[in-house]
Design a protein around this motif. Structure first.
Motif, mmCIF file in Angstrom:
data_model
loop_
_atom_site.group_PDB
_atom_site.id
_atom_site.type_symbol
_atom_site.label_atom_id
_atom_site.label_comp_id
_atom_site.label_asym_id
_atom_site.label_seq_id
_atom_site.Cartn_x
_atom_site.Cartn_y
_atom_site.Cartn_z
ATOM 1 N N ARG A 212 -6.123 -0.790 -1.150
ATOM 2 C CA ARG A 212 -5.808 -1.875 -0.615
ATOM 3 C C ARG A 212 -4.779 -1.911 0.487
ATOM 4 O O ARG A 212 -3.745 -1.121 0.491
ATOM 5 C CB ARG A 212 -5.044 -2.805 -1.660
ATOM 6 C CG ARG A 212 -5.992 -3.291 -2.870
ATOM 7 C CD ARG A 212 -5.754 -4.269 -3.903
ATOM 8 N NE ARG A 212 -6.367 -4.513 -4.886
ATOM 9 C CZ ARG A 212 -7.383 -5.658 -4.898
ATOM 10 N NH1 ARG A 212 -6.982 -6.513 -3.808
ATOM 11 N NH2 ARG A 212 -8.087 -6.113 -5.658
ATOM 12 N N PHE A 213 -4.843 -2.818 1.460
ATOM 13 C CA PHE A 213 -3.674 -2.787 2.646
ATOM 14 C C PHE A 213 -2.537 -3.334 1.979
ATOM 15 O O PHE A 213 -2.330 -4.128 1.032
ATOM 16 C CB PHE A 213 -4.273 -3.653 3.520
ATOM 17 C CG PHE A 213 -5.420 -3.058 4.509
ATOM 18 C CD1 PHE A 213 -5.355 -2.178 5.279
ATOM 19 C CD2 PHE A 213 -6.658 -3.935 4.241
ATOM 20 C CE1 PHE A 213 -6.616 -1.525 6.093
ATOM 21 C CE2 PHE A 213 -7.667 -3.474 5.113
ATOM 22 C CZ PHE A 213 -7.716 -2.356 5.689
ATOM 23 N N LYS A 214 -1.316 -2.741 2.498
ATOM 24 C CA LYS A 214 -0.349 -3.187 1.851
ATOM 25 C C LYS A 214 -0.001 -4.591 2.345
ATOM 26 O O LYS A 214 0.848 -5.586 1.876
ATOM 27 C CB LYS A 214 1.177 -2.200 2.511
ATOM 28 C CG LYS A 214 1.174 -1.019 1.824
ATOM 29 C CD LYS A 214 2.591 -0.111 2.063
ATOM 30 C CE LYS A 214 2.928 0.899 1.435
ATOM 31 N NZ LYS A 214 4.073 1.747 1.759
ATOM 32 N N GLY B 258 1.277 4.318 -0.620
ATOM 33 C CA GLY B 258 1.334 5.543 0.344
ATOM 34 C C GLY B 258 1.904 4.723 1.783
ATOM 35 O O GLY B 258 2.582 3.789 1.537
ATOM 36 N N VAL B 259 1.580 5.421 2.684
ATOM 37 C CA VAL B 259 2.373 5.007 4.047
ATOM 38 C C VAL B 259 1.700 3.461 4.221
ATOM 39 O O VAL B 259 2.481 2.485 4.615
ATOM 40 C CB VAL B 259 1.889 5.826 5.211
ATOM 41 C CG1 VAL B 259 2.744 5.050 6.597
ATOM 42 C CG2 VAL B 259 2.675 7.304 4.838
ATOM 43 N N SER B 260 0.565 3.176 4.451
ATOM 44 C CA SER B 260 -0.021 1.874 4.639
ATOM 45 C C SER B 260 -1.037 1.187 3.939
ATOM 46 O O SER B 260 -1.481 0.112 3.977
ATOM 47 C CB SER B 260 -0.826 2.224 6.298
ATOM 48 O OG SER B 260 -1.783 2.993 6.114
ATOM 49 N N SER B 261 -1.363 1.920 2.632
ATOM 50 C CA SER B 261 -2.230 1.466 1.712
ATOM 51 C C SER B 261 -1.528 1.744 0.583
ATOM 52 O O SER B 261 -0.816 2.665 0.056
ATOM 53 C CB SER B 261 -3.369 1.971 1.897
ATOM 54 O OG SER B 261 -3.574 3.374 1.839
ATOM 55 N N VAL B 262 -2.085 1.118 -0.486
ATOM 56 C CA VAL B 262 -1.991 1.277 -2.006
ATOM 57 C C VAL B 262 -3.333 1.589 -2.761
ATOM 58 O O VAL B 262 -4.160 0.739 -2.391
ATOM 59 C CB VAL B 262 -1.377 0.007 -2.648
ATOM 60 C CG1 VAL B 262 -1.200 0.185 -4.159
ATOM 61 C CG2 VAL B 262 -0.081 -0.154 -1.880
ATOM 62 N N ILE B 263 -3.340 2.611 -3.551
ATOM 63 C CA ILE B 263 -4.617 2.829 -4.291
ATOM 64 C C ILE B 263 -4.229 2.475 -5.788
ATOM 65 O O ILE B 263 -3.146 2.746 -6.309
ATOM 66 C CB ILE B 263 -5.028 4.470 -4.037
ATOM 67 C CG1 ILE B 263 -5.639 4.437 -2.698
ATOM 68 C CG2 ILE B 263 -6.038 4.481 -5.376
ATOM 69 C CD1 ILE B 263 -6.005 5.859 -2.309
ATOM 70 N N LYS C 23 -5.419 8.338 -13.592
ATOM 71 C CA LYS C 23 -4.054 8.386 -12.783
ATOM 72 C C LYS C 23 -4.302 8.525 -11.489
ATOM 73 O O LYS C 23 -5.337 9.008 -10.954
ATOM 74 C CB LYS C 23 -3.268 9.670 -13.262
ATOM 75 C CG LYS C 23 -2.814 9.838 -14.808
ATOM 76 C CD LYS C 23 -1.931 8.731 -15.323
ATOM 77 C CE LYS C 23 -1.585 8.987 -16.707
ATOM 78 N NZ LYS C 23 -2.818 9.020 -17.723
ATOM 79 N N VAL C 24 -3.243 7.943 -10.652
ATOM 80 C CA VAL C 24 -3.279 8.065 -9.191
ATOM 81 C C VAL C 24 -1.950 8.321 -8.945
ATOM 82 O O VAL C 24 -0.873 7.743 -9.275
ATOM 83 C CB VAL C 24 -3.795 6.877 -8.366
ATOM 84 C CG1 VAL C 24 -2.987 5.789 -8.616
ATOM 85 C CG2 VAL C 24 -3.790 7.304 -6.943
ATOM 86 N N ILE C 25 -1.737 9.356 -7.958
ATOM 87 C CA ILE C 25 -0.124 9.785 -7.283
ATOM 88 C C ILE C 25 -0.382 9.922 -5.840
ATOM 89 O O ILE C 25 -1.334 10.139 -5.349
ATOM 90 C CB ILE C 25 0.387 10.867 -8.228
ATOM 91 C CG1 ILE C 25 -0.202 12.140 -7.896
ATOM 92 C CG2 ILE C 25 0.671 10.559 -9.501
ATOM 93 C CD1 ILE C 25 0.527 13.372 -8.144
ATOM 94 N N TYR C 26 0.833 9.751 -5.263
ATOM 95 C CA TYR C 26 0.953 10.224 -3.939
ATOM 96 C C TYR C 26 1.899 11.139 -3.766
ATOM 97 O O TYR C 26 2.981 11.207 -4.113
ATOM 98 C CB TYR C 26 1.513 8.811 -3.232
ATOM 99 C CG TYR C 26 1.485 9.011 -1.537
ATOM 100 C CD1 TYR C 26 0.297 9.034 -0.802
ATOM 101 C CD2 TYR C 26 2.770 9.169 -0.928
ATOM 102 C CE1 TYR C 26 0.325 9.215 0.409
ATOM 103 C CE2 TYR C 26 2.674 9.485 0.418
ATOM 104 C CZ TYR C 26 1.367 9.669 1.135
ATOM 105 O OH TYR C 26 1.613 9.708 2.531
#
Length: 222
Positions: A36-38, A21-26, A73-76
């Protein structure tokens, strides 16, 4: 996400997927989910059992087991800046649900109802079919969930199906709102679940279901 847990392990394979995402990753697997933080470090962690616990009526059905989650699954959603998580919940003999959750912002801080809206699709077919390998994509207006449908009796492929969820309604729900949707064939269109059928979507025509024309496809062999 971790590869093992203190109480149970992966039933078959972890099937990991990640979405930035913008500031994090799932990241999500068949066992767990984490934010998690990028820049590094874990912001939040939970098992899928814990994450989907707001859908407790489903998780309390007879025969449920923590290892019944599959094909996560996960998507942004870059159009609305939200994460969407999907997982199949089935024992391959008596029930089949597609479990879902949408974050209420582009940067969820928790894996709880504070930052997520939860929903489920009951996709157990009256003819004894179950969902297998669901997938998810989005566009400007809708969430599209596809899945193969297999026989619970002999696990053979029967057909493919498509569920269309209206983002404008789903995303407008307050955090923690829970919607249990009937995902069977013949389900009446609703505020969230626009349609479900053996059909595929094509743009360019208006009908009573919205700005899409639906075109029939025949069952095929995988």
């Amino acid at each position: 996400p971790r590869t093992t847990d203190e109480t149970y392990k992966y039933p078959i394979t972890p099937d990991p997927t990640v979405a930035p995402g913008v500031s994090s990753v799932i990241g999500v697997t068949t066992l767990d989910i984490s934010i998690r933080f990028k820049s590094g470090g874990t912001l939040a962690y939970d098992t899928l059992h814990g994450f989907f616990s707001p859908l407790n009526e489903i998780l309390s059905i007879q025969g449920y087991d923590k290892t019944d989650f599959h094909d996560s699954k996960v998507i942004y959603d870059m159009y609305e800046e939200r994460f969407v998580v999907l997982a199949l919940l089935t024992d391959e003999s008596s029930y089949s649900y597609i479990m879902g959750a949408a974050s209420t912002s582009f940067s969820p801080n928790t894996l709880t109802e504070q930052d997520w809206t939860f929903f489920s699709l009951d996709v157990m077919d009256q003819d004894g079919l179950m969902a297998v390998f669901p997938d998810i994509v989005v566009d400007e207006s809708a969430i599209y969930i596809t899945s193969g449908m297999h026989s619970m009796a002999d696990k053979s492929f029967v057909e493919s199906r498509l569920w269309i969820l209206r983002k404008v309604t789903l995303y407008a729900m307050a955090s923690g709102t829970i919607r249990e949707l009937d995902g069977g064939l013949g389900s009446a269109p609703g505020a969230i679940l626009s349609s479900v059928s053996r059909l595929v979507v094509e743009e360019g025509a208006e009908d009573n279901r919205g700005p899409y024309a639906l075109t029939h496809i025949s069952p095929f062999s995988p």
